[in-house]
Design a protein around this motif. Structure first.
Motif, PDB file in Angstrom:
ATOM      1  N   ALA A 134       0.831  -1.191   0.000  1.00  0.00           N
ATOM      2  CA  ALA A 134       0.000   0.000   0.000  1.00  0.00           C
ATOM      3  C   ALA A 134       0.868   1.245   0.000  1.00  0.00           C
ATOM      4  O   ALA A 134       1.808   1.357   0.777  1.00  0.00           O
ATOM      5  CB  ALA A 134      -0.908  -0.001   1.229  1.00  0.00           C
ATOM      6  N   PRO A 135       0.591   2.210  -0.891  1.00  0.00           N
ATOM      7  CA  PRO A 135       1.420   3.403  -0.939  1.00  0.00           C
ATOM      8  C   PRO A 135       1.205   4.277   0.279  1.00  0.00           C
ATOM      9  O   PRO A 135       0.082   4.415   0.765  1.00  0.00           O
ATOM     10  CB  PRO A 135       0.936   4.110  -2.216  1.00  0.00           C
ATOM     11  N   PRO A 136       2.269   4.904   0.787  1.00  0.00           N
ATOM     12  CA  PRO A 136       2.122   5.799   1.924  1.00  0.00           C
ATOM     13  C   PRO A 136       1.602   7.150   1.472  1.00  0.00           C
ATOM     14  O   PRO A 136       1.459   7.413   0.282  1.00  0.00           O
ATOM     15  CB  PRO A 136       3.565   5.931   2.439  1.00  0.00           C
ATOM     16  N   SER A 137       1.296   8.012   2.415  1.00  0.00           N
ATOM     17  CA  SER A 137       0.869   9.358   2.086  1.00  0.00           C
ATOM     18  C   SER A 137       2.067  10.231   1.776  1.00  0.00           C
ATOM     19  O   SER A 137       3.129  10.101   2.382  1.00  0.00           O
ATOM     20  CB  SER A 137       0.086   9.977   3.251  1.00  0.00           C
ATOM     21  N   VAL A 138       1.893  11.100   0.805  1.00  0.00           N
ATOM     22  CA  VAL A 138       2.948  12.049   0.493  1.00  0.00           C
ATOM     23  C   VAL A 138       3.012  13.090   1.598  1.00  0.00           C
ATOM     24  O   VAL A 138       2.020  13.739   1.896  1.00  0.00           O
ATOM     25  CB  VAL A 138       2.672  12.753  -0.851  1.00  0.00           C
ATOM     26  N   PRO A 139       4.159  13.249   2.237  1.00  0.00           N
ATOM     27  CA  PRO A 139       4.256  14.294   3.262  1.00  0.00           C
ATOM     28  C   PRO A 139       4.106  15.669   2.625  1.00  0.00           C
ATOM     29  O   PRO A 139       4.701  15.949   1.586  1.00  0.00           O
ATOM     30  CB  PRO A 139       5.661  14.085   3.845  1.00  0.00           C
ATOM     31  N   VAL A 140       3.279  16.511   3.227  1.00  0.00           N
ATOM     32  CA  VAL A 140       3.083  17.850   2.696  1.00  0.00           C
ATOM     33  C   VAL A 140       4.365  18.654   2.812  1.00  0.00           C
ATOM     34  O   VAL A 140       4.752  19.391   1.906  1.00  0.00           O
ATOM     35  CB  VAL A 140       1.930  18.563   3.437  1.00  0.00           C
ATOM     36  N   LEU A 141       5.068  18.493   3.921  1.00  0.00           N
ATOM     37  CA  LEU A 141       6.318  19.198   4.147  1.00  0.00           C
ATOM     38  C   LEU A 141       7.193  18.313   5.022  1.00  0.00           C
ATOM     39  O   LEU A 141       6.849  18.005   6.159  1.00  0.00           O
ATOM     40  CB  LEU A 141       6.061  20.543   4.830  1.00  0.00           C
ATOM     41  N   VAL A 142       8.325  17.880   4.499  1.00  0.00           N
ATOM     42  CA  VAL A 142       9.238  17.028   5.246  1.00  0.00           C
ATOM     43  C   VAL A 142      10.109  17.896   6.139  1.00  0.00           C
ATOM     44  O   VAL A 142      10.759  18.826   5.662  1.00  0.00           O
ATOM     45  CB  VAL A 142      10.121  16.195   4.298  1.00  0.00           C
ATOM     46  N   ALA A 143      10.098  17.595   7.428  1.00  0.00           N
ATOM     47  CA  ALA A 143      10.925  18.308   8.405  1.00  0.00           C
ATOM     48  C   ALA A 143      10.665  19.810   8.375  1.00  0.00           C
ATOM     49  O   ALA A 143      11.574  20.617   8.616  1.00  0.00           O
ATOM     50  CB  ALA A 143      12.407  18.023   8.167  1.00  0.00           C
ATOM     51  N   ASP A 144       9.412  20.192   8.070  1.00  0.00           N
ATOM     52  CA  ASP A 144       9.035  21.610   8.033  1.00  0.00           C
ATOM     53  C   ASP A 144       9.908  22.418   7.077  1.00  0.00           C
ATOM     54  O   ASP A 144      10.079  23.636   7.251  1.00  0.00           O
ATOM     55  CB  ASP A 144       9.109  22.237   9.435  1.00  0.00           C
ATOM     56  N   ARG A 145      10.434  21.738   6.048  1.00  0.00           N
ATOM     57  CA  ARG A 145      11.369  22.446   5.160  1.00  0.00           C
ATOM     58  C   ARG A 145      11.274  22.015   3.703  1.00  0.00           C
ATOM     59  O   ARG A 145      11.319  22.866   2.820  1.00  0.00           O
ATOM     60  CB  ARG A 145      12.799  22.223   5.660  1.00  0.00           C
ATOM     61  N   TYR A 146      11.135  20.714   3.429  1.00  0.00           N
ATOM     62  CA  TYR A 146      11.226  20.211   2.060  1.00  0.00           C
ATOM     63  C   TYR A 146       9.833  19.871   1.542  1.00  0.00           C
ATOM     64  O   TYR A 146       9.158  18.993   2.080  1.00  0.00           O
ATOM     65  CB  TYR A 146      12.136  18.984   2.010  1.00  0.00           C
ATOM     66  N   LEU A 179      11.986   4.657  13.526  1.00  0.00           N
ATOM     67  CA  LEU A 179      13.111   5.034  14.382  1.00  0.00           C
ATOM     68  C   LEU A 179      12.659   5.977  15.484  1.00  0.00           C
ATOM     69  O   LEU A 179      11.760   6.788  15.314  1.00  0.00           O
ATOM     70  CB  LEU A 179      14.198   5.735  13.556  1.00  0.00           C
ATOM     71  N   THR A 180      13.295   5.871  16.614  1.00  0.00           N
ATOM     72  CA  THR A 180      13.091   6.820  17.708  1.00  0.00           C
ATOM     73  C   THR A 180      14.422   7.465  18.039  1.00  0.00           C
ATOM     74  O   THR A 180      15.494   6.927  17.733  1.00  0.00           O
ATOM     75  CB  THR A 180      12.531   6.116  18.957  1.00  0.00           C
ATOM     76  N   TYR A 214      23.043  16.636   1.374  1.00  0.00           N
ATOM     77  CA  TYR A 214      22.843  17.945   1.965  1.00  0.00           C
ATOM     78  C   TYR A 214      22.373  17.882   3.418  1.00  0.00           C
ATOM     79  O   TYR A 214      22.779  18.686   4.248  1.00  0.00           O
ATOM     80  CB  TYR A 214      21.794  18.737   1.165  1.00  0.00           C
ATOM     81  N   ASP A 215      21.488  16.930   3.704  1.00  0.00           N
ATOM     82  CA  ASP A 215      20.841  16.928   5.014  1.00  0.00           C
ATOM     83  C   ASP A 215      20.299  15.533   5.292  1.00  0.00           C
ATOM     84  O   ASP A 215      20.167  14.700   4.392  1.00  0.00           O
ATOM     85  CB  ASP A 215      19.701  17.964   5.022  1.00  0.00           C
ATOM     86  N   SER A 216      19.977  15.258   6.558  1.00  0.00           N
ATOM     87  CA  SER A 216      19.361  13.995   6.954  1.00  0.00           C
ATOM     88  C   SER A 216      18.599  14.207   8.249  1.00  0.00           C
ATOM     89  O   SER A 216      18.815  15.175   8.965  1.00  0.00           O
ATOM     90  CB  SER A 216      20.428  12.900   7.138  1.00  0.00           C
ATOM     91  N   GLY A 217      17.695  13.288   8.522  1.00  0.00           N
ATOM     92  CA  GLY A 217      16.924  13.378   9.754  1.00  0.00           C
ATOM     93  C   GLY A 217      15.829  12.335   9.768  1.00  0.00           C
ATOM     94  O   GLY A 217      15.863  11.361   8.998  1.00  0.00           O
ATOM     95  N   VAL A 218      14.851  12.519  10.625  1.00  0.00           N
ATOM     96  CA  VAL A 218      13.720  11.601  10.746  1.00  0.00           C
ATOM     97  C   VAL A 218      12.436  12.410  10.695  1.00  0.00           C
ATOM     98  O   VAL A 218      12.284  13.407  11.415  1.00  0.00           O
ATOM     99  CB  VAL A 218      13.788  10.787  12.051  1.00  0.00           C
ATOM    100  N   HIS A 219      11.509  11.980   9.850  1.00  0.00           N
ATOM    101  CA  HIS A 219      10.211  12.639   9.715  1.00  0.00           C
ATOM    102  C   HIS A 219       9.119  11.640  10.073  1.00  0.00           C
ATOM    103  O   HIS A 219       8.937  10.631   9.385  1.00  0.00           O
ATOM    104  CB  HIS A 219      10.014  13.149   8.284  1.00  0.00           C
ATOM    105  N   ASP A 220       8.420  11.882  11.167  1.00  0.00           N
ATOM    106  CA  ASP A 220       7.353  10.988  11.628  1.00  0.00           C
ATOM    107  C   ASP A 220       7.838   9.535  11.725  1.00  0.00           C
ATOM    108  O   ASP A 220       7.147   8.597  11.323  1.00  0.00           O
ATOM    109  CB  ASP A 220       6.142  11.064  10.700  1.00  0.00           C
ATOM    110  N   GLY A 221       9.045   9.345  12.250  1.00  0.00           N
ATOM    111  CA  GLY A 221       9.585   8.016  12.459  1.00  0.00           C
ATOM    112  C   GLY A 221      10.286   7.412  11.258  1.00  0.00           C
ATOM    113  O   GLY A 221      10.862   6.327  11.353  1.00  0.00           O
TER     114      GLY A 221
END
Length: 452
Positions: free
Chosen positions: A13-25, A62-63, A91-98
């Motif tokens: 099942a396809p996931p939802s497209v994040p509207v804004l990843v990490a409040d930036r992308y 991830l937590t 350029y960057d890395s992190g975790v968005h909603d796990g």
């Protein structure tokens, strides 16, 4: 990867497209999907630039205090240490909603997978130029203490200038941890996976050089190392049995030194495998003469064909879409993109162009106002020389304008005009001229107030 028991399967099942990843992308275009996750072209709202955002759904959950998160950060820092033109820039890395994500540069051009699908077997100078670029990238990564672990054609990008760029460094190790909890899961692409990795051993540098050898085999012969089969069991059995067929002593239109290099890189025993970057480059370098120019010509030909194909897509009236943020049908998955994986496929290495379902969703969610905004953005891309991105964007904007505004609306005609400009600058002059003529006829009809 695409196949039973894999998170990369198109049946997931396809996931939802994040509207804004990490409040930036902000995702603006879906690029593709593989065993590691999904990739979007996105807008960096802080720096106003285009980036590629890879959501690593294979290792989601991830937590901030988990061991996996600590190692993900170490992997990202290691990737950031690689400063080489043959390695995609992180350029960057992190975790968005796990879900961990990586932000990388967007490359103009195509992949080795797409190139092979159209031109295989490739000319020797092209083969050696691509292999030389991969070898240099692997050497730079290994010097920085980073292993790739998933060298394959879909992870080799080639720009329009003929520069070879290796992508997705170090990510297979993260997927390997996630696969531990999934019975029967295979991490990697068996056609290009080192035998020791299939046996469960932790891959070392030799596994990366095996991946280069398998890519070389594909470029030289035009065939997958273990034949046209989608049966993972059969592939693994052949890989651990007779191994990659030897090229030395057989009739191939390539120098014997190159055939011997392929055989040395594809040896089953990693201890016997050639893995000295300097000697590999010494074999390849004399055979690369003229390869960069020829490679650039092949890539530009592929980009031109994609742009022409997009220009001839017949627009359809969009259907209502219940959720604008829903992910479009996946454009292609890495395993399905390999040759001979389907019955008589029209293009075994299909480019990541919009599918009908994707186009329907995009058309259903785009308004005339947003189409105008995208048109202006595409014009800016054209003026900056980013023709491939502009052509892809206009291939969506034009059908929106045709279906919602009509063929004679100024926004429609302007969008078609700039699409024709893209085609002309990509040397698709015949198709550009037809589109220019069509626009001119409609503009004349609007001005004169009558039909031709």
């Amino acid at each position: 990867m695409g196949g039973p028991g894999h998170e990369g399967s198109t049946s997931a099942a396809p996931p939802s497209v994040p509207v804004l990843v990490a409040d930036r992308y902000r995702p603006v275009r879906f690029l593709g999907r593989g065993g590691m996750g999904v990739v979007y072209e996105a807008e960096d709202t802080r720096l106003d630039r285009r980036v590629a955002v890879k959501m690593l759904t294979a290792v989601d959950g991830l937590t901030g205090d988990s061991e996996a998160w600590d190692r993900f950060r170490r992997e990202a820092r290691a990737l950031a240490r690689i400063d080489h033109p043959g390695v995609v820039t992180l350029y960057d890395s992190g975790v968005h909603d796990g879900t961990p994500y990586l932000v990388m540069q967007v490359l103009d051009g195509t992949s080795l997978a797409d190139l092979v699908s159209q031109w295989a077997p490739l000319p020797t100078p092209v083969v050696c130029t691509v292999a030389f670029g991969i070898a240099e990238a692997l050497e730079a990564a290994h010097t920085a203490g980073v292993l790739h672990r998933d060298v394959k054609p879909t992870n080799v990008g080639i720009t329009r200038s003929g520069r070879v760029v290796l992508q997705d460094f170090g990510l297979a190790r993260l997927a390997g941890e996630a696969a531990i909890t999934r019975t029967g899961a295979i991490v990697g692409t068996p056609q290009f996976m080192a035998p020791e990795a299939m046996r469960g051993a932790l891959p070392e540098r030799a596994a990366d050089w095996y991946g280069l050898g398998a890519c070389l085999y594909l470029m030289v012969t035009g065939d997958l190392p273990f034949g046209p089969t989608v049966d993972y069991g059969a592939i693994i059995q052949r890989a651990l049995g007779d191994g990659v067929p030897q090229l030395s002593g057989r009739r191939w239109d390539c120098p014997e030194d190159l055939c011997q290099l392929v055989d040395d890189l594809c040896r089953q025993d990693p201890a016997q495998r050639r893995q000295n970057a300097e000697t590999i480059r010494e074999t390849l370098l004399p055979l690369t003469y003229g390869g960069t120019e020829l490679l650039a010509d092949l890539v530009q030909g592929r980009v031109r064909e994609d742009a022409v194909r997009a220009a001839h897509v017949v627009p359809r009236v969009p259907h209502p879409v219940s959720r604008v943020e829903e992910v479009p049908e996946y454009l292609w998955d890495e395993e399905a993109a390999l040759p001979a994986q389907r019955e008589t496929p029209p293009d075994p290495f299909r480019p990541a162009t919009l599918s009908d379902a994707t186009r329907r969703i995009v058309l259903g969610s785009m308004t005339p106002q947003s189409a105008l905004s995208r048109q202006r953005e595409a014009v800016n891309l054209v003026l900056r020389g980013r023709l491939q991105e502009a052509a892809q964007m206009l291939s969506v904007v034009v059908p929106v304008c045709l279906s919602t505004l009509g063929p004679d609306h100024p926004t429609t005609l302007t969008s078609q005009y700039w699409h024709a400009v893209c085609l002309a600058r990509l040397d698709a002059r015949h198709d550009a001229l037809k589109l220019f003529s069509s626009v001119n006829r409609r503009v004349t009809r609007r001005t004169d107030g009558h039909d031709d």
